[in-house]
Write a protein that holds these residues in place. Structure first.
Motif, PDB file in Angstrom:
ATOM      1  N   PRO A 335      44.421  48.331  47.551  1.00 53.22           N
ATOM      2  CA  PRO A 335      45.812  48.816  47.597  1.00 53.22           C
ATOM      3  C   PRO A 335      46.747  47.834  48.295  1.00 53.22           C
ATOM      4  O   PRO A 335      47.917  47.720  47.925  1.00 53.22           O
ATOM      5  N   VAL A 336      46.239  47.141  49.299  1.00 50.79           N
ATOM      6  CA  VAL A 336      47.082  46.193  50.032  1.00 50.79           C
ATOM      7  C   VAL A 336      47.519  45.063  49.121  1.00 50.79           C
ATOM      8  O   VAL A 336      48.716  44.708  49.059  1.00 50.79           O
ATOM      9  N   PHE A 337      46.552  44.454  48.381  1.00 47.27           N
ATOM     10  CA  PHE A 337      46.909  43.363  47.471  1.00 47.27           C
ATOM     11  C   PHE A 337      47.779  43.869  46.309  1.00 47.27           C
ATOM     12  O   PHE A 337      48.688  43.169  45.853  1.00 47.27           O
ATOM     13  N   GLU A 338      47.464  45.092  45.847  1.00 44.44           N
ATOM     14  CA  GLU A 338      48.254  45.649  44.732  1.00 44.44           C
ATOM     15  C   GLU A 338      49.696  45.886  45.164  1.00 44.44           C
ATOM     16  O   GLU A 338      50.647  45.628  44.404  1.00 44.44           O
ATOM     17  N   LYS A 339      49.883  46.349  46.415  1.00 47.59           N
ATOM     18  CA  LYS A 339      51.224  46.583  46.930  1.00 47.59           C
ATOM     19  C   LYS A 339      52.017  45.285  47.004  1.00 47.59           C
ATOM     20  O   LYS A 339      53.231  45.257  46.793  1.00 47.59           O
ATOM     21  N   GLU A 340      51.313  44.147  47.332  1.00 51.76           N
ATOM     22  CA  GLU A 340      51.965  42.853  47.452  1.00 51.76           C
ATOM     23  C   GLU A 340      52.142  42.171  46.098  1.00 51.76           C
ATOM     24  O   GLU A 340      52.668  41.063  46.021  1.00 51.76           O
ATOM     25  N   GLY A 341      51.706  42.831  45.013  1.00 48.78           N
ATOM     26  CA  GLY A 341      51.902  42.289  43.681  1.00 48.78           C
ATOM     27  C   GLY A 341      50.896  41.215  43.289  1.00 48.78           C
ATOM     28  O   GLY A 341      51.179  40.372  42.421  1.00 48.78           O
ATOM     29  N   PHE A 342      49.708  41.241  43.870  1.00 52.10           N
ATOM     30  CA  PHE A 342      48.679  40.249  43.564  1.00 52.10           C
ATOM     31  C   PHE A 342      47.980  40.594  42.247  1.00 52.10           C
ATOM     32  O   PHE A 342      47.797  41.785  41.913  1.00 52.10           O
ATOM     33  N   GLU A 343      47.611  39.573  41.511  1.00 56.49           N
ATOM     34  CA  GLU A 343      46.688  39.740  40.390  1.00 56.49           C
ATOM     35  C   GLU A 343      45.284  39.736  40.976  1.00 56.49           C
ATOM     36  O   GLU A 343      44.870  38.766  41.612  1.00 56.49           O
ATOM     37  N   TYR A 383      47.510  35.771  43.658  1.00 59.85           N
ATOM     38  CA  TYR A 383      46.234  35.910  42.947  1.00 59.85           C
ATOM     39  C   TYR A 383      45.108  35.916  43.965  1.00 59.85           C
ATOM     40  O   TYR A 383      45.106  35.150  44.936  1.00 59.85           O
ATOM     41  N   ILE A 384      44.116  36.787  43.728  1.00 57.17           N
ATOM     42  CA  ILE A 384      42.868  36.790  44.492  1.00 57.17           C
ATOM     43  C   ILE A 384      41.730  37.079  43.521  1.00 57.17           C
ATOM     44  O   ILE A 384      41.824  37.980  42.666  1.00 57.17           O
ATOM     45  N   GLY A 385      40.686  36.277  43.632  1.00 59.07           N
ATOM     46  CA  GLY A 385      39.513  36.477  42.798  1.00 59.07           C
ATOM     47  C   GLY A 385      38.270  36.535  43.661  1.00 59.07           C
ATOM     48  O   GLY A 385      38.091  35.721  44.574  1.00 59.07           O
ATOM     49  N   VAL A 386      37.410  37.499  43.392  1.00 64.10           N
ATOM     50  CA  VAL A 386      36.140  37.635  44.106  1.00 64.10           C
ATOM     51  C   VAL A 386      35.046  37.748  43.061  1.00 64.10           C
ATOM     52  O   VAL A 386      35.095  38.634  42.191  1.00 64.10           O
ATOM     53  N   GLU A 387      34.072  36.848  43.119  1.00 64.58           N
ATOM     54  CA  GLU A 387      32.983  36.849  42.139  1.00 64.58           C
ATOM     55  C   GLU A 387      31.691  36.419  42.816  1.00 64.58           C
ATOM     56  O   GLU A 387      31.690  35.973  43.968  1.00 64.58           O
ATOM     57  N   THR A 388      30.610  36.583  42.076  1.00 64.84           N
ATOM     58  CA  THR A 388      29.287  36.195  42.588  1.00 64.84           C
ATOM     59  C   THR A 388      28.780  34.979  41.811  1.00 64.84           C
ATOM     60  O   THR A 388      29.210  34.713  40.687  1.00 64.84           O
ATOM     61  N   GLU A 389      27.846  34.284  42.440  1.00 65.00           N
ATOM     62  CA  GLU A 389      27.229  33.108  41.812  1.00 65.00           C
ATOM     63  C   GLU A 389      25.768  33.068  42.241  1.00 65.00           C
ATOM     64  O   GLU A 389      25.453  33.235  43.427  1.00 65.00           O
TER      65      GLU A 389
END
Length: 450
Positions: A335-343, A383-389
């Motif tokens: 919700p925090v990132f969504e509120k700030e308009g992040f993808e 933009y913020i991306g979180v993924e695994t490797e």
């Protein structure tokens, strides 16, 4: 006195002893060889020509050619040359008087045998001199024989007779000097290695251990200087630890003292926000609340960093499902990132082994600090991306943003402490992390090696 305790003085003493032993050995050998009556230092070296000339002259001077006269003549020469032998052959070839003759001689000498005798003994050993008696060659001749070794110099005779003993003595002296030198330098090497070992070994406080000073030479002075250095390092570390303790206590007290008025400011700003305000007033209250949150986060980071560096931050590792844990963390931050308009781009795939032995509070703090840094410093990228490797060697979480990079100046402060906390916590849980940052964004990878 200082010089006589030095290594130079000790080595000069070894050299002096070696030279002295060599000289004394030569004197001892000389005394043994020449002092037992076999050869005399003062005796002159015999010359073949002198002996030959003397034998010929005395043979010419003999006038009475009787056996008694010749025997007396032989005796005089025998006394002078103990190793000599002599005999007389008369004018008719009869062998008459002999003295100390060991070879087989005929009683009757023929011209042929006489010629053969002269030929066989010319230039050979023993040295042979033939002289005619008196002034007339018809009186027969007398023969003088002596080993050629008596004409050798005294030292040559000594070396021929006692050469192996002398050689063994010289070798023994050389070996003695080598052994003494070896023991001397081995002692130096042993002390240097002991000092090196003392430099490499660390005490419980991480400092070298003082070594024992046994001698007052150059190495002893070096050991003394080393011990003094260790003492100074220990005193310096004690002062540093006391100063560090004071600093931590100051930060802890300061953090605690700052939170009390900060709580009051937050309460007052909340009360003011309930009043009827203009748009500018509402914006001012909102900015103040944001600043209060940032200051609170900075105080929290400062407090955490102080506890971590003092190894007083609670650490309780246990096996947790990191995929589920990170999803839960993202749920609170979404919700925090969504509120700030992040993808927001989340792509989490299970690992082969989802359980990591970590402290959940520490791991949560790591992700909180990283997400907070993205909000503060990469807000422009939205933009913020979180993924695994997963690779053959490690599993990892990757956190990406499209901000301006870590080298870019930011209005927000305190990011340095936040990343320092992340570094300490990552390493404290036996994890690893990489940072790739440029003007087009930052990618942080938290690795767990298999």
């Amino acid at each position: 006195m200082k010089f006589f305790r030095s290594l130079l003085a000790k080595y000069m003493l070894i050299i002096f002893l070696a030279i002295s032993i060599v000289q004394l050995s030569y004197f001892a050998i000389a005394a043994f060889m020449f002092g037992i009556g076999k050869t005399d230092f003062s005796s002159e070296v015999l010359m073949e020509s002198e002996v030959e000339e003397k034998w010929l002259e005395e043979a010419k001077s003999i006038k009475n050619f009787t056996e008694e006269t010749i025997a007396q003549h032989f005796k005089e020469w025998k006394d002078q040359y103990p190793k000599s032998s002599m005999f007389w052959v008369s004018e008719d070839g009869t062998l008459l008087t002999t003295l100390n003759v060991t070879e087989q001689l005929p009683l009757k000498w023929t011209p042929a045998f006489t010629t053969k005798f002269i030929k066989d003994h010319y230039g050979e050993d023993p040295f042979t001199v033939i002289a005619f008696l008196g002034q007339d060659e018809s009186n027969g001749f007398i023969v003088f024989e002596i080993p050629r070794e008596v004409f050798n110099p005294p030292l040559k005779n000594v070396y021929e007779q006692y050469g192996p003993i002398i050689l063994f003595g010289v070798i023994a002296i050389i070996l003695f000097f080598i052994v003494v030198s070896f023991l001397f330098f081995r002692g130096i090497r042993k002390r240097l290695l002991h000092l090196q070992e003392a430099m490499e070994i660390r005490d419980v406080d991480g400092l070298p251990i003082a070594t024992k000073v046994k001698k007052k030479d150059e190495i002893g002075q070096l050991e003394h200087s080393f011990n003094r250095m260790v003492c100074e390092l220990r005193e310096s570390k004690d002062r540093e630890q006391k100063e560090e303790q004071l600093r931590r206590e100051l930060i802890a007290n300061l953090s605690h003292d700052l939170r009390t008025p900060l709580t009051k400011i937050r309460a007052q700003s909340y009360s003011i926000s309930k009043e009827t305000l203009s748009e500018d007033g509402k914006q001012a209250i909102k900015a103040m609340e944001t600043s209060i949150v940032n200051i609170d986060a900075l105080i929290e980071n400062l407090m955490s960093y102080t506890l971590l560096t003092a190894s007083k931050y609670k650490f309780e590792p246990k096996d947790i499902n990191v995929i589920r844990f990170v999803r839960e963390q993202l749920t609170t931050w979404y919700p925090v990132f969504e509120k700030e308009g992040f993808e927001i781009d989340i792509e989490l795939h299970p690992f082969e082994k989802n359980e990591w032995q970590v402290d959940s509070i520490w791991l949560g703090r790591i992700f909180d600090n990283l997400f907070q840094n993205i909000l503060r410093h990469a807000n422009s990228g939205k933009y913020i991306g979180v993924e695994t490797e997963s690779t053959e060697h490690y599993d990892a979480f990757i956190i990406k943003d499209y901000g301006k990079g870590m080298k870019n100046e930011s209005d927000a402060k305190g990011a340095g402490i936040g990343l320092s906390i992340v570094d300490i916590m990552v390493k404290g849980m036996d994890l690893n992390w990489d940072i790739e940052s440029s003007e087009s964004g930052t990618k942080i990878k938290i690795k767990h090696y298999k």
